[in-house]
Design an enzyme around this catalytic site. Sequence first.
Site, PDB file in Angstrom:
ATOM      1  N   ASP A   1       0.515  -1.225  -0.072  1.00  0.00           N
ATOM      2  CA  ASP A   1       0.052  -0.055  -0.143  1.00  0.00           C
ATOM      3  C   ASP A   1       0.872   1.124   0.183  1.00  0.00           C
ATOM      4  O   ASP A   1       1.990   1.214   0.267  1.00  0.00           O
ATOM      5  CB  ASP A   1      -0.873  -0.042   1.217  1.00  0.00           C
ATOM      6  CG  ASP A   1      -1.997  -0.934   1.103  1.00  0.00           C
ATOM      7  OD1 ASP A   1      -2.079  -1.770   0.354  1.00  0.00           O
ATOM      8  OD2 ASP A   1      -2.991  -1.094   2.111  1.00  0.00           O
TER       9      ASP A   1
ATOM     10  N   HIS B   1       3.700  -2.395   3.144  1.00  0.00           N
ATOM     11  CA  HIS B   1       3.643  -0.906   2.571  1.00  0.00           C
ATOM     12  C   HIS B   1       4.897  -0.796   1.865  1.00  0.00           C
ATOM     13  O   HIS B   1       6.242  -0.954   2.348  1.00  0.00           O
ATOM     14  CB  HIS B   1       3.657   0.170   3.685  1.00  0.00           C
ATOM     15  CG  HIS B   1       2.268   0.138   4.531  1.00  0.00           C
ATOM     16  ND1 HIS B   1       2.071  -0.798   5.266  1.00  0.00           N
ATOM     17  CD2 HIS B   1       1.342   0.977   4.229  1.00  0.00           C
ATOM     18  CE1 HIS B   1       0.731  -0.779   5.930  1.00  0.00           C
ATOM     19  NE2 HIS B   1       0.106   0.397   5.121  1.00  0.00           N
TER      20      HIS B   1
HETATM   21 ZN    ZN Z   1      -2.560   2.981   3.322  1.00  0.00          ZN
END
Ligand code: ZN
Length: 412
Positions: A237, A379
Site C-alpha cells: 500500500d 507498505h
Molecule cells: Zn494505506
Amino acid sequence: MKKSSGFYALVLAFLFFIFPSIQTSANEGMDVYILPNGGNIYQEDRQTIIEKSPAKSYVIILEKQEAWSKVRINQLVGYVKNAAMSPATSKVMKISSGSSPILRETNTKAAKQLTSIPTGSYVRLFGQMDASFSLIQTGAAIGYVYSSTLVKPIGTKMNVTYKNGAAIRFVPDMAQPIQATLKTHTPVFAYPAIDGWFYVDSSAGSGYALANKLQKNMATTTPPKQTSKKQIALTFDDGPHKTVTRQILKTLAKYDAKATFFVTGRSVKLHPIVLKETFAAGHEIGNHTFDHVKLPTLAAKNAQLQITSTNEIIKNTIGQQPTLFRPPYGAYNKSIQALTDMPVILWSVDTLDWQHRDASKMLQIVKKQVKNGSIILMHDIHQPTANGLDAVLNYLSAEGYTFVTVSALTTP
Ligand code: ZN
C-alpha cells in the site's frame, strides 16, 4: 396461397404486443465464434478472398448456413467455412460506474449504435479487438464497446439451493422472460447486482437470478484453490515510491511472485513511471484514494472524488482502470462501498511494517499468521519492508506457497 401484406402487418403488430421491450438490432440473437487457426474471409461467391484473418480472430455469425456462414469481423462482412470455426468462450465483466456505453455494430466510433448499456450491468466479454474496442454480449445483443468501460468483477462461489432451481434472465426484472433454469445444487459464481438479484455464471448458463434462490457455498468461503495449491496474495500500500517500490519489484521478480499494489493518486502523480513499471511486470493495481484519507470522515461528494480522481490518474498512466479498492486504514462503511463498483479488499495478515519498521519482525509475524489464502498487508514506502521482503518470500516459497494477485486468489 399468398397472404396479404395486411396479414403480415397484423402478425408484426401482434409480435410487438407480446415483446414490447425487445429492441430489434442487427446483431441480436447471433453467436460469436473464433477462428482458432485463422482463415480466409470470402466474398459472396465463396471464391474471392477478401481478407486472411489471423489465428484467434473473433467473428460474429450473421447467418449460419450448411457449410458456410455469413460473418462480421470488425467492419468486414464476408463468408467463412464452418469447419474453420469453433464457438468462442466469454467471461463476465461489469460496466464501470458512471459509464453507460453504447453497443456498436462494428469497432469504430462512427458505427451504427445498437443500444445503450446501463451502468453496473454485467456483460460477457469475448475479447479485446484493438486498442479501443472489445467484443461483448449484453442480453442477446452482440457488438463492440470501448474497453475502458469494462471492469473485472469479483464473484462469490454459491450454489443454487431453491428446490425448483433458479430461473435466469437477461435483465434483473421479474417481468422479463426466463432464458433458462439452473437446477438445484448447480454451482455458480455469483456477482452482486441490484437489490435482491445476482448475476450468476455457470457451465449450465448465465444471467440474472433472484438472490433467495442461492446460498453461499460454505466449502469455498476460504479461497477456491485451497485444496489444490497453496496460494497467497501479497499486497503493498501507499506507493508508488521511487526507490522502495523498485527494490520490491526486483525481489518479487526473483521469486516469480505477482502482487497487488494499492496506490494513492498523489503518489502516482509523483512517480508515474514507477507505476508503469509495476503494471508492466504483471502486478495488479488497486485504488487507495488520492490523499490517503479516512473516507468516512468526508462528505460523500469528496469521498467519491478521492476514488474517481485516483481511478482517472491510474487509467491515464497505465491505460486501464484499477480493479480493486482498499480504503486507507481499512475505514469504510456501506455508503463508502456504494460509491464504487470495485470490490473492497482488506487483508488477513497485517505485518505492522509501518509501525515497527523492522525487517526481521515482518518475517516473525508472517510465520505466525500465514495460511493458505492469506492476503498479506505491507507498505512499499518503508525501506525496512523492502529489505525484509526477500526473507519472507524465501520462507514462504520453502513452505510451498506461490504468490498471486488478489483477483487471481479470489476468482477461479
Ligand atoms: Zn494505506
